[in-house]
Design an enzyme around this catalytic site. Sequence first.
Site, mmCIF file in Angstrom:
data_model
loop_
_atom_site.group_PDB
_atom_site.id
_atom_site.type_symbol
_atom_site.label_atom_id
_atom_site.label_comp_id
_atom_site.label_asym_id
_atom_site.label_seq_id
_atom_site.Cartn_x
_atom_site.Cartn_y
_atom_site.Cartn_z
ATOM 1 N N SER A 40 0.829 -1.211 0.000
ATOM 2 C CA SER A 40 0.000 0.000 0.000
ATOM 3 C C SER A 40 0.861 1.258 0.000
ATOM 4 C CB SER A 40 -0.922 -0.003 1.226
ATOM 5 O OG SER A 40 -0.170 -0.170 2.410
ATOM 6 N N THR A 172 -39.961 26.777 -10.399
ATOM 7 C CA THR A 172 -40.221 25.427 -9.890
ATOM 8 C C THR A 172 -40.478 24.611 -11.149
ATOM 9 O OG1 THR A 172 -42.592 25.813 -9.652
ATOM 10 C CG2 THR A 172 -41.237 26.262 -7.716
ATOM 11 N N HIS A 173 -40.051 23.365 -11.144
ATOM 12 C CA HIS A 173 -40.108 22.517 -12.355
ATOM 13 C C HIS A 173 -39.343 23.175 -13.519
ATOM 14 C CE1 HIS A 173 -43.553 20.499 -10.295
ATOM 15 N NE2 HIS A 173 -43.810 21.749 -9.925
ATOM 16 N N SER A 294 -14.118 26.459 -28.383
ATOM 17 C CA SER A 294 -14.303 25.237 -29.149
ATOM 18 C C SER A 294 -13.265 25.219 -30.262
ATOM 19 C CB SER A 294 -15.710 25.206 -29.744
ATOM 20 O OG SER A 294 -15.731 24.373 -30.893
ATOM 21 N N LYS A 300 -17.892 29.941 -29.616
ATOM 22 C CA LYS A 300 -18.233 29.278 -28.362
ATOM 23 C C LYS A 300 -17.378 29.724 -27.183
ATOM 24 C CE LYS A 300 -20.460 25.798 -27.879
ATOM 25 N NZ LYS A 300 -21.175 24.661 -28.434
ATOM 26 N N ASN A 302 -17.368 27.901 -23.537
ATOM 27 C CA ASN A 302 -18.032 26.821 -22.800
ATOM 28 C C ASN A 302 -17.690 26.872 -21.309
ATOM 29 O OD1 ASN A 302 -19.083 25.776 -25.219
ATOM 30 N ND2 ASN A 302 -17.152 24.697 -25.621
ATOM 31 N N GLU A 307 -19.060 22.356 -15.719
ATOM 32 C CA GLU A 307 -19.418 20.996 -16.149
ATOM 33 C C GLU A 307 -18.580 19.956 -15.420
ATOM 34 O OE1 GLU A 307 -20.072 20.846 -20.674
ATOM 35 O OE2 GLU A 307 -19.088 22.758 -20.334
ATOM 36 N N TYR A 334 -9.677 -6.536 12.639
ATOM 37 C CA TYR A 334 -9.055 -6.031 11.416
ATOM 38 C C TYR A 334 -9.055 -7.102 10.321
ATOM 39 C CZ TYR A 334 -5.531 -4.272 8.180
ATOM 40 O OH TYR A 334 -4.893 -3.842 7.052
ATOM 41 N N GLN A 339 -7.333 -2.050 4.135
ATOM 42 C CA GLN A 339 -6.284 -1.278 3.486
ATOM 43 C C GLN A 339 -6.859 -0.503 2.283
ATOM 44 O OE1 GLN A 339 -2.103 -2.648 3.198
ATOM 45 N NE2 GLN A 339 -2.609 -3.042 1.059
ATOM 46 N N LYS A 342 -8.192 3.716 2.021
ATOM 47 C CA LYS A 342 -7.473 4.994 1.901
ATOM 48 C C LYS A 342 -7.648 5.683 0.559
ATOM 49 C CE LYS A 342 -4.440 3.093 5.179
ATOM 50 N NZ LYS A 342 -5.218 1.838 4.993
HETATM 51 N N1 ARG Z 1 -1.173 -1.286 5.381
HETATM 52 C C1 ARG Z 1 -2.108 -1.821 6.313
HETATM 53 C C2 ARG Z 1 -3.468 -1.111 6.133
HETATM 54 O O1 ARG Z 1 -3.482 -0.092 5.559
HETATM 55 C C3 ARG Z 1 -1.631 -1.626 7.713
HETATM 56 C C4 ARG Z 1 -2.202 -2.583 8.697
HETATM 57 C C5 ARG Z 1 -1.708 -3.964 8.422
HETATM 58 N N2 ARG Z 1 -2.082 -4.877 9.454
HETATM 59 C C6 ARG Z 1 -1.945 -6.163 9.282
HETATM 60 N N3 ARG Z 1 -2.345 -6.922 10.268
HETATM 61 N N4 ARG Z 1 -1.479 -6.699 8.196
HETATM 62 O O2 ARG Z 1 -4.485 -1.593 6.550
#
Ligand code: ARG
Length: 475
Positions: A40, A172-173, A294, A300, A302, A307, A334, A339, A342
């Site tokens: 990660s 409205t509408h 354009s 144009k 735009n 948008e 966990y 992971q 994020k």
């Molecule tokens: N990179 C992991 C995450 O973002 C960290 C936690 C990893 N924990 C584990 N027991 N492998 O979730």
Amino acid sequence: MTADDPKSKPSDSAPKAANQLWGGRFARGPAAIMERINASIGFDKRLYAQDIEGSKAHAAMLAEQGIIGREDAAAIRAGLDRVREEIEAGAFSFKTELEDIHMNVEARLAELIGEPAGRLHTARSRNDQVATDFRLWVRDAMDRMDQGLRDLQAALIEKAEAHAATVMPGFTHLQTAQPVTFGHHLLAYVEMFGRDRGRFRDARARLNESPLGSAALAGTSFPIDRHATARALGFDRPMANSLDGVSDRDFALEYLAAASIAAVHLSRLAEEIVVWCSHGFRFVRLSDAFTTGSSIMPQKKNPDAAELVRAKTGRVIGALNGLLVTMKGLPLAYSKDMQEDKEPVFETDDTLALCVAAMAGMVRDMEPQPDSMRTATERGFITATDLADWLVRVLGMPFRQAHHITGRIVKAAEERGVGLDRLDLAAMQAVEPRITEAVYDVLSVDASVASRTSHGGTAPEAVRKAAGAARERFL
Ligand code: ARG
């Protein structure tokens, strides 16, 4: 293979040496494909500052509690500061084989300070570590978002004050309904973005508990002080349950939910800007700063920025959906699935911050066109409700009957091809003989908006007051 280039394949397919952080039980390293799916670091390096802060707080607490020596804690603190400097100077080499930000930082710390680095992870797991880091990151993101939305509100309030008496058709509408003022219309968005800020604030208050010290899932036998680390990191208190501490991602979901609603608000305003800029409306003009030409049609201009703000809402809502689906089947505590929490949050933060800034820019850039707005109020018998209200107020008619009489007068005006304020008195009296000359006082758009002085109404005087109140409440 570098973290910056997660798609590049390691040329070396031979088994690698076992991981230096948990290699005890492992004879060899992971398959190349395992390394790629597992790592990660390509994205969680964005947590480096939070990771280092969390580790410093943890080390200081361990020393305070007599769990590690004071010299070790001092070495850890100094080493972590070095690591931070290296990262900020761009001199840190992130390694995919070290998987994530936590192990990258710890491994470098070991290179820098040797043995004491190995004591840092006492009474801690990456599970509570990542939960802590990510909470700190999302907390900062919420605070930044609050500032961005506040600036957007400031831009809207300024424009609203300048156009407190600029009349336009209210719809409205998307059908002409009653006249309103442009300032009133803009202040509606100030309220929406104010609630968005409130949602981020509410979510922040719930987020602000520390998972640190939950350890892997069950807590720890070391005499740690979770209140001390919570305090050091600006949390209100430690989380009450260690299983919840490592497995809760509500804070990320709430962030994404608040972001999604804000994105919907931005998208609605963006849609209005697109409509207002169109030739059918011409209610506002955007300068060259927020439009594009354009490549084929020379005339144009735009409203691309509007948008794109409208379009990017899809990504933000997608991020919320994605994480909800990721979380829905996970048992306590966990799982590595988490992971995946994020990237949607990082992407949402990047996207929404850009959209909020672009919208504030467009609002400041936008030049309302009062003449076009006024011309548009001359179509659609926009003061028909004012006529019905007059019949009620002056003639004492029940509103339902007044509605019916007004409908017949609108029909007469339509047949003659004139607006209500131009229809002659005889034509009105043919429908309702008790109508007098005085009725014309309420049939102009200016009279109409000026009369709507009820709390939250569109009268210029009410809009000026509301803008002042919005300054007090929001800026
Ligand atoms: N990179 C992991 C995450 O973002 C960290 C936690 C990893 N924990 C584990 N027991 N492998 O979730």
